[in-house]
Design a protein around this motif. Structure first.
Motif, PDB file in Angstrom:
ATOM      1  N   THR A  42     158.154   0.945  23.388  1.00 18.33           N
ATOM      2  CA  THR A  42     157.763  -0.382  22.936  1.00 18.33           C
ATOM      3  C   THR A  42     158.837  -1.412  23.252  1.00 18.33           C
ATOM      4  OG1 THR A  42     158.796  -0.185  20.771  1.00 18.33           O
ATOM      5  CG2 THR A  42     156.553   0.694  20.998  1.00 18.33           C
ATOM      6  N   ALA A  43     158.446  -2.663  23.221  1.00 12.65           N
ATOM      7  CA  ALA A  43     159.393  -3.751  23.503  1.00 12.65           C
ATOM      8  C   ALA A  43     160.524  -3.761  22.475  1.00 12.65           C
ATOM      9  CB  ALA A  43     158.660  -5.095  23.505  1.00 12.65           C
ATOM     10  N   ASP A  44     160.175  -3.532  21.205  1.00 13.95           N
ATOM     11  CA  ASP A  44     161.219  -3.499  20.166  1.00 13.95           C
ATOM     12  C   ASP A  44     162.214  -2.373  20.416  1.00 13.95           C
ATOM     13  OD1 ASP A  44     160.138  -5.663  18.858  1.00 13.95           O
ATOM     14  OD2 ASP A  44     159.018  -4.455  17.403  1.00 13.95           O
ATOM     15  N   LEU A  45     161.708  -1.208  20.776  1.00  7.33           N
ATOM     16  CA  LEU A  45     162.590  -0.070  21.064  1.00  7.33           C
ATOM     17  C   LEU A  45     163.442  -0.355  22.297  1.00  7.33           C
ATOM     18  CD1 LEU A  45     163.554   2.763  20.412  1.00  7.33           C
ATOM     19  CD2 LEU A  45     161.610   3.657  21.709  1.00  7.33           C
ATOM     20  N   GLU A  50     164.406  -3.250  23.410  1.00  7.19           N
ATOM     21  CA  GLU A  50     165.415  -4.246  23.043  1.00  7.19           C
ATOM     22  C   GLU A  50     166.547  -3.612  22.239  1.00  7.19           C
ATOM     23  OE1 GLU A  50     165.695  -8.335  20.435  1.00  7.19           O
ATOM     24  OE2 GLU A  50     163.782  -7.835  21.385  1.00  7.19           O
ATOM     25  N   ALA A  51     166.190  -2.758  21.296  1.00  8.15           N
ATOM     26  CA  ALA A  51     167.207  -2.077  20.483  1.00  8.15           C
ATOM     27  C   ALA A  51     168.088  -1.193  21.358  1.00  8.15           C
ATOM     28  CB  ALA A  51     166.539  -1.252  19.392  1.00  8.15           C
TER      29      ALA A  51
END
Length: 100
Positions: free
Chosen positions: A42-45, A47-48
């Motif tokens: 995912t985009a959040d993952l 980015e993290a």
């Protein structure tokens, strides 16, 4: 009375351990360099993971610098203690020779 005892072989083993840790850090950095954030999910993952990789790279570089500094100090200490030990050995030999 103060007693100082230095085991030069132990300092040499410490140097080898520091060298090994530097290799491990290098290998870890290289392994992370091959992972791209867009491969993870995912985009959040993504980015993290990007943020972690940047912090890890910075921290690993700083740790590498510090380990190298410690290693240099251990090398210098071992050489200076070996030199001192030899000077003491020579002084005792000379003293013994003058008393014979």
């Amino acid at each position: 009375m103060t007693s100082l005892r230095v085991d030069i072989d132990q300092l040499t083993r410490l140097t080898r351990a520091l060298d090994s840790s530097l290799l491990s850090l290098r290998d870890a950095r290289r392994a992370l360099d091959h992972v791209r954030a867009d491969q993870l999910g995912t985009a959040d993952l993504d980015e993290a993971c990007d943020g972690f990789q940047k912090r890890w790279a910075h921290g690993a570089r700083e740790l590498t610098k510090r380990v190298k500094t410690v290693r240099e100090g251990v090398d210098r200490s071992a050489a200076e203690f070996a030199e001192l030990e030899e000077a003491i050995r020579v002084a005792f030999r000379q003293a013994a020779a003058t008393h014979d």
